[in-house]
Design a protein around this motif. Structure first.
Motif, PDB file in Angstrom:
ATOM      1  N   LEU A  40      71.412  39.222  94.142  1.00 26.17           N
ATOM      2  CA  LEU A  40      71.974  38.087  95.093  1.00 26.17           C
ATOM      3  C   LEU A  40      71.089  36.669  94.975  1.00 26.17           C
ATOM      4  O   LEU A  40      71.594  35.651  95.268  1.00 26.17           O
ATOM      5  N   ASP A  68      75.543  37.387 101.970  1.00 22.46           N
ATOM      6  CA  ASP A  68      75.799  36.216 101.386  1.00 22.46           C
ATOM      7  C   ASP A  68      75.138  34.976 102.192  1.00 22.46           C
ATOM      8  O   ASP A  68      74.339  34.290 101.380  1.00 22.46           O
ATOM      9  N   SER A  70      71.261  35.360 101.904  1.00 20.72           N
ATOM     10  CA  SER A  70      70.531  35.037 100.457  1.00 20.72           C
ATOM     11  C   SER A  70      71.073  33.495 100.397  1.00 20.72           C
ATOM     12  O   SER A  70      70.155  32.679  99.820  1.00 20.72           O
TER      13      SER A  70
END
Length: 349
Positions: free
Chosen positions: A307, A15, A18
């Protein structure tokens, strides 16, 4: 206004990678918290304009009230599903936005991967050959060509899944409360009711959102209506399936196999590493004992394209609200009830 501050809950390394890359375009002040959002961790969001949450964060009435008290104005979901949020309680207090679509191909392709793995036992074959066992006894599958697949939910993901399965030469049945007849005609898909879909399908794949009306739609009653040896795939939401009833169907051999990327009590386990511990959830532990059950940890969405799309949409949702006073991807309980009259500003209240 000054720099927008975002409290990012349940932050995994992928997370952060990205979102940091996409945030180079926006310059938000993002603070990543590895913990889930809940009543104990909500205090961490004090002073943040926005909180960014995922599917296993708990956004109940107490959390919402504390967020409002601490000055939060926007809840930004980095997912399509929002059944973990008390939308009724958010109304009039703060806005909620989501990512309505990121990569339907990612989820649909994963659903088909589960089908292929369960059918041809490739996951079992992998471990056999690693042990120098090249016997193929017990790995018998079936031709998917000319078999019948039932797709429940024909949103973007369900439609991609139907197109892939049509490419295999399968007959595709579909059920949706809002059927797309043009899509069906163009792709040789047959809409039907649920009972008929259960009766005729060799493989059933769930691609519908979770609503109060379809909680535990796969249960003893619906399983009894299915073909013997049916394969059930769920990449939607865990509570679409009554897991105890699924287990009974597996034990009786009415269900031939099941591929699950979601589980109704997944929040404690999925996305986390428990490899050094025993599973205390007896139902999940029981599922893991079945040789004809394949479980993945809510990874169907997990592609690099998805993502990036999630990060772009989420951060743009935040920018549109704080800088342009627009909410193109807002959700609220009034919208769900069909009672919402949007103002020209694009806000629900």
């Amino acid at each position: 206004m000054g720099t927008i501050k975002v409290a990012f809950y349940d932050a995994k390394p992928y997370d952060q990678k990205s979102f940091n890359k996409v945030n180079e375009r926006y310059g938000f002040d993002i603070h990543y918290f590895p913990t889930h959002l809940n009543e104990e961790s909500v205090a961490l969001a004090a002073g943040f304009d926005t909180v960014c949450v995922f599917v296993n964060d708990t956004v109940n009435a107490k959390v919402i009230d504390k967020l409002k008290e601490n000055g939060t104005k926007l809840i930004a979901l980095r997912s399509a599903g929002y059944n973990n949020i008390d939308l009724h309680h958010t109304y009039g207090k703060m806005h909620v936005v989501r990512v309505p679509a990121y990569s339907p191909h990612a989820v649909a392709e994963h659903a088909v991967a589960l089908m292929l793995s369960l059918n041809r036992k490739t996951h079992k074959a992998y471990f056999r050959t690693r042990d120098n066992n090249f016997a193929i006894n017990g790995l018998l599958g079936f031709d998917m060509h000319e078999k019948t697949a039932g797709i429940i939910g024909t949103g973007k993901i369900g439609k991609v899944a139907a197109q892939i399965l049509r490419g295999f030469g399968m007959n595709v049945l579909a059920f949706d409360v809002y059927p797309d007849k043009q899509f069906a005609s163009e792709n040789q898909v047959e809409y039907t009711d649920l009972d008929d879909l259960y009766k005729r399908s060799d493989i059933i794949s769930l691609h519908c959102p979770l609503t109060p009306e379809n909680v535990y739609m796969i249960n003893d009653d619906s399983i009894r209506k299915m073909k013997d040896n049916v394969m059930i795939i769920n990449t939607g939401r865990g509570k679409l399936i009554n897991t105890q009833d699924l287990i009974k169907g597996l034990k009786s051999k009415k269900i031939g196999s099941a591929g699950l990327d979601v589980y109704e009590e997944e929040s404690e386990y999925f996305f986390e590493d428990f490899s050094g511990e025993a599973i205390s959830d007896d139902v999940l532990a029981r599922l893991l004992t079945f040789p004809n059950v394949l479980i993945t940890s809510h990874q169907a969405f997990f592609t690099k394209e998805a993502l990036e799309s999630i990060a772009v949409t989420t951060l743009n949702n935040i920018r549109r609200y704080h800088q342009e006073h627009q909410l193109p991807n807002e959700i609220c309980y009034q919208c769900n009830e069909g009672k919402c009259t949007r103002k020209e500003s694009g806000r629900c209240f």
